[in-house]
Design an enzyme around this catalytic site. Structure first.
Site, PDB file in Angstrom:
ATOM      1  N   TRP A   1       0.914  -1.104  -0.093  1.00  0.00           N
ATOM      2  CA  TRP A   1      -0.011   0.006   0.082  1.00  0.00           C
ATOM      3  C   TRP A   1       1.063   1.260  -0.116  1.00  0.00           C
ATOM      4  O   TRP A   1       1.738   1.395   0.604  1.00  0.00           O
ATOM      5  CB  TRP A   1      -0.973  -0.064   1.419  1.00  0.00           C
ATOM      6  CG  TRP A   1      -1.803   1.019   1.431  1.00  0.00           C
ATOM      7  CD1 TRP A   1      -2.732   1.732   0.381  1.00  0.00           C
ATOM      8  CD2 TRP A   1      -2.130   1.744   2.804  1.00  0.00           C
ATOM      9  NE1 TRP A   1      -3.367   2.688   1.162  1.00  0.00           N
ATOM     10  CE2 TRP A   1      -2.917   3.024   2.486  1.00  0.00           C
ATOM     11  CE3 TRP A   1      -1.421   1.938   4.114  1.00  0.00           C
ATOM     12  CZ2 TRP A   1      -3.426   3.803   3.243  1.00  0.00           C
ATOM     13  CZ3 TRP A   1      -1.863   2.492   4.946  1.00  0.00           C
ATOM     14  CH2 TRP A   1      -2.927   3.782   4.403  1.00  0.00           C
TER      15      TRP A   1
ATOM     16  N   ASP B   1      -0.010  -5.469   9.836  1.00  0.00           N
ATOM     17  CA  ASP B   1      -0.954  -4.427   9.358  1.00  0.00           C
ATOM     18  C   ASP B   1      -1.993  -5.536   8.907  1.00  0.00           C
ATOM     19  O   ASP B   1      -2.204  -5.951   7.864  1.00  0.00           O
ATOM     20  CB  ASP B   1      -0.620  -3.709   7.995  1.00  0.00           C
ATOM     21  CG  ASP B   1      -1.578  -2.394   8.065  1.00  0.00           C
ATOM     22  OD1 ASP B   1      -2.548  -2.450   8.518  1.00  0.00           O
ATOM     23  OD2 ASP B   1      -1.165  -1.628   7.021  1.00  0.00           O
TER      24      ASP B   1
ATOM     25  N   LYS C   1     -12.769  -1.005   6.749  1.00  0.00           N
ATOM     26  CA  LYS C   1     -13.183  -2.190   5.483  1.00  0.00           C
ATOM     27  C   LYS C   1     -14.366  -3.021   6.142  1.00  0.00           C
ATOM     28  O   LYS C   1     -15.461  -3.414   5.522  1.00  0.00           O
ATOM     29  CB  LYS C   1     -12.197  -3.112   4.898  1.00  0.00           C
ATOM     30  CG  LYS C   1     -10.867  -1.982   4.301  1.00  0.00           C
ATOM     31  CD  LYS C   1     -11.375  -1.303   3.028  1.00  0.00           C
ATOM     32  CE  LYS C   1     -10.339  -0.549   2.615  1.00  0.00           C
ATOM     33  NZ  LYS C   1      -9.446   0.250   3.234  1.00  0.00           N
TER      34      LYS C   1
END
Length: 421
Positions: A151, A232, A268
């Protein structure tokens, strides 16, 4: 007292004007964010058939944002019943408590023994940033190993925390899968005691995750080398539809006795994108160490934002603290995951039935919100220019933007720009 003459005043005024006007002349516009810039371009396009598969946010099969029913019910219960006082620097204890159970397990001995230092964070980004600053402050000579690719904001976070970055192999472009051999070589060749950033599940942007057996090998080699693993975990539950399965990588490391770090986010898996609610946790040797570490995490948060926001934390703690609401959430998060899995199958089938000479099995082999398509920047540019389809130039497709209404159009466009490859 001496009087200022008109000439003196003009000189002072002229000097002050020059100083004030020159303060920011050297500031150039920042480069556009590669992800957010896609949405800006999409919104500016008037074409009726435009498609946005760049946004990293869930959409229903009509392409609309979704608020989960469990969230609506939690908000109904919260409304008008609580005050708006500051949370402690470490955030909502109830939210943190429930969040740790998701990552470490309901019956975790680490939780029972109070060996985890944890604070509420500003979603996953905030959790990563607090940890990066913690790493810099208490391991100032260390560096962070980041997968290629990752990311894009990961690089920004550790850069702005002044932590030197190294990279390790992850994605294999030819197979569109994991470059496991090269990854393991990099783990073995890194200096003992190195820090590594790992994606717990649904790797962003590739959607490529190690198998359970590969995670076990990675964990073993980390143990041999004395590396620190920072996970993460932005997609727990959203990847497979099962939060327990999606936490398997972390559980493997815990079973092997690692003292890990973990970033969690509810953007999310609960759709709480704008609430910015997450958690940072670090496993410690004992309760005394956990108390000390938590106090330092709070000290890092204090000059940044002082206290985290209350509303999102209340939503999370209400849902996870109520058995019926939690079951509803588990059902809804599985529904989101299943829709994306179904769109993967549909996109692959639609491309293949057009007679594509290329293999597209990676679409269904990958997992989570994103498909790393393998398309080149030039092919992506053609999709945008000729078909009004928007995505990041690395070929990352947000499967959340694929619907039963646009999947055929998307497949035809992809086939058109890749058939000569």
């Amino acid at each position: 007292m001496a009087l200022r003459t008109p000439i003196t005043k003009r000189i002072i005024s002229s000097h002050a004007s020059r100083s004030i006007s020159s303060w920011w002349k050297h500031v150039d516009p920042a480069p556009k964010d590669p992800i957010l810039g896609v949405t800006e371009a999409f919104l500016a396009d008037p074409h009726p058939d435009k498609v946005n598969v760049g946004v990293g946010a869930y959409r229903d099969d009509n392409g609309k944002p979704v608020v989960l029913d469990c969230v609506r019910e939690a908000e109904r219960r919260i409304a008008g019943n609580l005050n708006m006082e500051y949370l402690p620097m470490g955030g909502s204890n109830k939210m943190v408590e429930e969040t740790l159970k998701l990552a470490y397990g309901d019956d975790s001995d680490l939780i029972k023994d109070k060996r985890i230092a944890a604070i509420q964070a500003l979603s996953g980004t905030g959790a990563c940033r607090i940890f990066a600053d913690f790493q810099k402050r208490f391991s100032p000579d260390s560096q962070i190993y980041i997968p290629v690719p990752t990311w894009s904001n990961h690089h920004n976070i550790w850069r702005d925390a002044n932590v030197p970055q190294r990279t390790f192999h992850y994605y294999h472009p030819e197979s569109k899968g994991l470059d496991f051999a090269a990854l393991m070589d990099d783990v073995k060749n890194a200096p003992n005691g190195s820090f590594f950033l790992l994606h717990a599940c649904a790797h962003n942007p590739t959607g490529v995750d190690p198998t359970v057996e590969q995670w076990k090998e990675i964990s073993y080699q980390f143990k041999v080398k004395g590396h620190f693993a920072f996970f993460d975990m932005a997609y727990q539950g959203f990847a497979s539809g099962d939060p327990e399965r999606d936490a398997k990588s972390i559980r493997i490391f815990l079973e092997d006795g690692h003292l890990i770090g973990c970033s969690q986010s509810y953007a999310k898996n609960m759709g709480l994108y704008g609430q910015r609610v997450g958690c940072l946790s670090l496993v410690c040797e004992d309760e005394k160490q956990a108390v000390a570490v938590k106090s330092q995490l709070q000290q890092l948060a204090r000059p940044m934002y002082s206290n985290p926001p209350v509303h999102g934390a209340l939503i999370v703690s209400t849902i996870l603290g109520d058995p019926e609401l939690k079951q509803l959430w588990l059902k809804e998060v599985k529904g989101m995951a299943d829709r994306i899995i179904g769109m993967r199958t549909s996109l692959r089938e639609n491309i293949e039935k057009l007679g594509s000479p290329l293999s597209w099995e990676h679409i269904t082999n990958q997992i989570g919100m994103f498909c790393y398509s393998g398309m080149t920047p030039e092919q992506v540019d053609r999709l945008t220019k000729e078909f009004h389809i928007y995505m990041t130039r690395n070929g990352r497709i947000s499967m959340a933007g694929v619907t039963s209404g646009n999947v055929e159009y998307l497949a035809k466009a992809i086939h058109e720009v890749t058939k000569a490859a």
